[in-house]
Design a protein around this motif. Structure first.
Motif, PDB file in Angstrom:
ATOM      1  N   PHE A  37       0.798  -1.231   0.101  1.00 15.47           N
ATOM      2  CA  PHE A  37       0.044  -0.011  -0.172  1.00 15.47           C
ATOM      3  C   PHE A  37       0.748   1.258  -0.002  1.00 15.47           C
ATOM      4  O   PHE A  37       0.465   2.199  -0.546  1.00 15.47           O
ATOM      5  CB  PHE A  37      -0.952   0.163   1.146  1.00 15.47           C
ATOM      6  CG  PHE A  37      -2.342  -0.752   1.015  1.00 15.47           C
ATOM      7  CD1 PHE A  37      -3.097  -0.260   0.003  1.00 15.47           C
ATOM      8  CD2 PHE A  37      -2.601  -2.056   1.636  1.00 15.47           C
ATOM      9  CE1 PHE A  37      -4.236  -1.022   0.014  1.00 15.47           C
ATOM     10  CE2 PHE A  37      -3.612  -2.966   1.313  1.00 15.47           C
ATOM     11  CZ  PHE A  37      -4.558  -2.153   0.532  1.00 15.47           C
ATOM     12  N   SER A  75      -3.767  -4.407  -4.441  1.00 15.66           N
ATOM     13  CA  SER A  75      -4.682  -4.233  -3.328  1.00 15.66           C
ATOM     14  C   SER A  75      -5.489  -5.544  -3.076  1.00 15.66           C
ATOM     15  O   SER A  75      -5.675  -6.000  -1.831  1.00 15.66           O
ATOM     16  CB  SER A  75      -5.641  -3.005  -3.569  1.00 15.66           C
ATOM     17  OG  SER A  75      -6.522  -2.985  -2.535  1.00 15.66           O
ATOM     18  N   ASP A 105     -11.194  -4.957  -2.140  1.00 24.23           N
ATOM     19  CA  ASP A 105     -10.985  -4.772  -0.762  1.00 24.23           C
ATOM     20  C   ASP A 105     -11.965  -5.624   0.073  1.00 24.23           C
ATOM     21  O   ASP A 105     -13.035  -5.470  -0.183  1.00 24.23           O
ATOM     22  CB  ASP A 105     -10.757  -3.382  -0.476  1.00 24.23           C
ATOM     23  CG  ASP A 105     -10.204  -3.087   1.095  1.00 24.23           C
ATOM     24  OD1 ASP A 105      -9.442  -4.071   1.470  1.00 24.23           O
ATOM     25  OD2 ASP A 105     -10.352  -1.942   1.463  1.00 24.23           O
TER      26      ASP A 105
END
Length: 274
Positions: A37, A75, A105
């Motif tokens: 990230f 992600s 996510d």
């Protein structure tokens, strides 16, 4: 004379070693997630800096599609790998389903045993949710007066059973839900054949494959049609929490992606005064 301290047994030492290994794996996974990230954040910062230094009137740079796709993939992979750390079989199965459906996510949280005895504000803090409005539950509703021709859930507009997802801060309006489902049929079936009530617990367990307080539309046993409260679709930030197949397991995910990938009916099915 002081008694000699009792030395741990071989089994106790092995248990401690295994627990230490699990902690190390969790730390390593968290570190890797952070690095990924941070790399994505650095890339975005570079783009913003370049845009801020461009002469006035210069059109904004066209996003690098390949870079954006790579960031989304990273992600998604990071969320999946984090969900696999110390995962139970049910958590691993649900994480696999979310990953296969392409969620960008999602986050699983294991909660304390007294979770449901605590106020909503405490549960919000436990999940690190944005607000108490972001805490939601999945329940199975039954049309107890369904037309004799309705045997199962093949027709989403006239099913015997529905998974309904609402916020804990709102109350499901069974009459409103009944009227909505009746209207979905365009008047083909009389209103007397609609009466929405909470499904008996044993039937809910059988249909969902999950016990009370663990019902989830993710990995559900029977492919029941899903109804999502319109209020959940309007949440900001767009990340809500629902049950995840175990009483002490919750999962957070974006509502927009849930709507895209599970295609629930987004309906106004709660009381208006809340």
């Amino acid at each position: 004379m002081a008694a000699m301290p009792t030395l741990p047994t071989q089994e106790q030492l092995l248990g401690r070693f295994q627990a230490l290994q699990q902690r190390i794996q969790a730390v390593e996974a968290a570190a890797e997630l952070f690095c990924r990230f941070r790399a994505i954040s650095n890339r975005l910062d570079a783009v913003e800096q370049a845009a801020s230094q461009a002469p006035a009137g210069t059109p904004p740079p066209v996003p690098d599609a390949a870079a954006a796709e790579a960031a989304a993939a990273a992600s998604r992979q990071a969320a999946y790998e984090a969900a696999q750390v110390d995962a139970s079989p049910i958590q691993a199965r649900l994480a696999q389903e979310l990953f296969d459906k392409g969620f960008s996510d999602f986050r699983f949280v294991r909660v304390p045993g007294d979770y449901y005895d605590r106020p909503l504000e405490w549960r919000q803090a436990c999940l690190a949710a944005a607000s108490t409005d972001h805490l939601c539950k999945s329940i199975i509703m039954e049309n107890t007066k369904a037309h004799p021709s309705v045997k199962g859930w093949e027709d989403p507009n006239n099913s015997k059973y529905y998974v309904v997802i609402v916020q804990y801060t709102a109350r499901l309006n069974a009459d409103k839900l009944k009227n909505i489902i009746h209207r979905l049929n365009g008047g083909r079936i009389g209103k007397q054949y609609f009466n929405m009530r909470l499904c008996p617990e044993d039937v809910s367990d059988e249909l969902s494959g999950y016990e009370h307080n663990a019902v989830s539309p993710i990995g559900i046993k029977a492919p029941l049609p899903v109804i999502l409260s319109h209020r959940i679709a309007q949440l900001q930030p767009d990340f809500f929490f629902i049950g995840a197949g175990e009483v002490d397991l919750k999962v957070g995910l974006p509502a927009a992606e849930f709507i895209e990938k599970y295609t629930p009916m987004v309906l106004d099915c709660t009381y208006d005064d809340e």
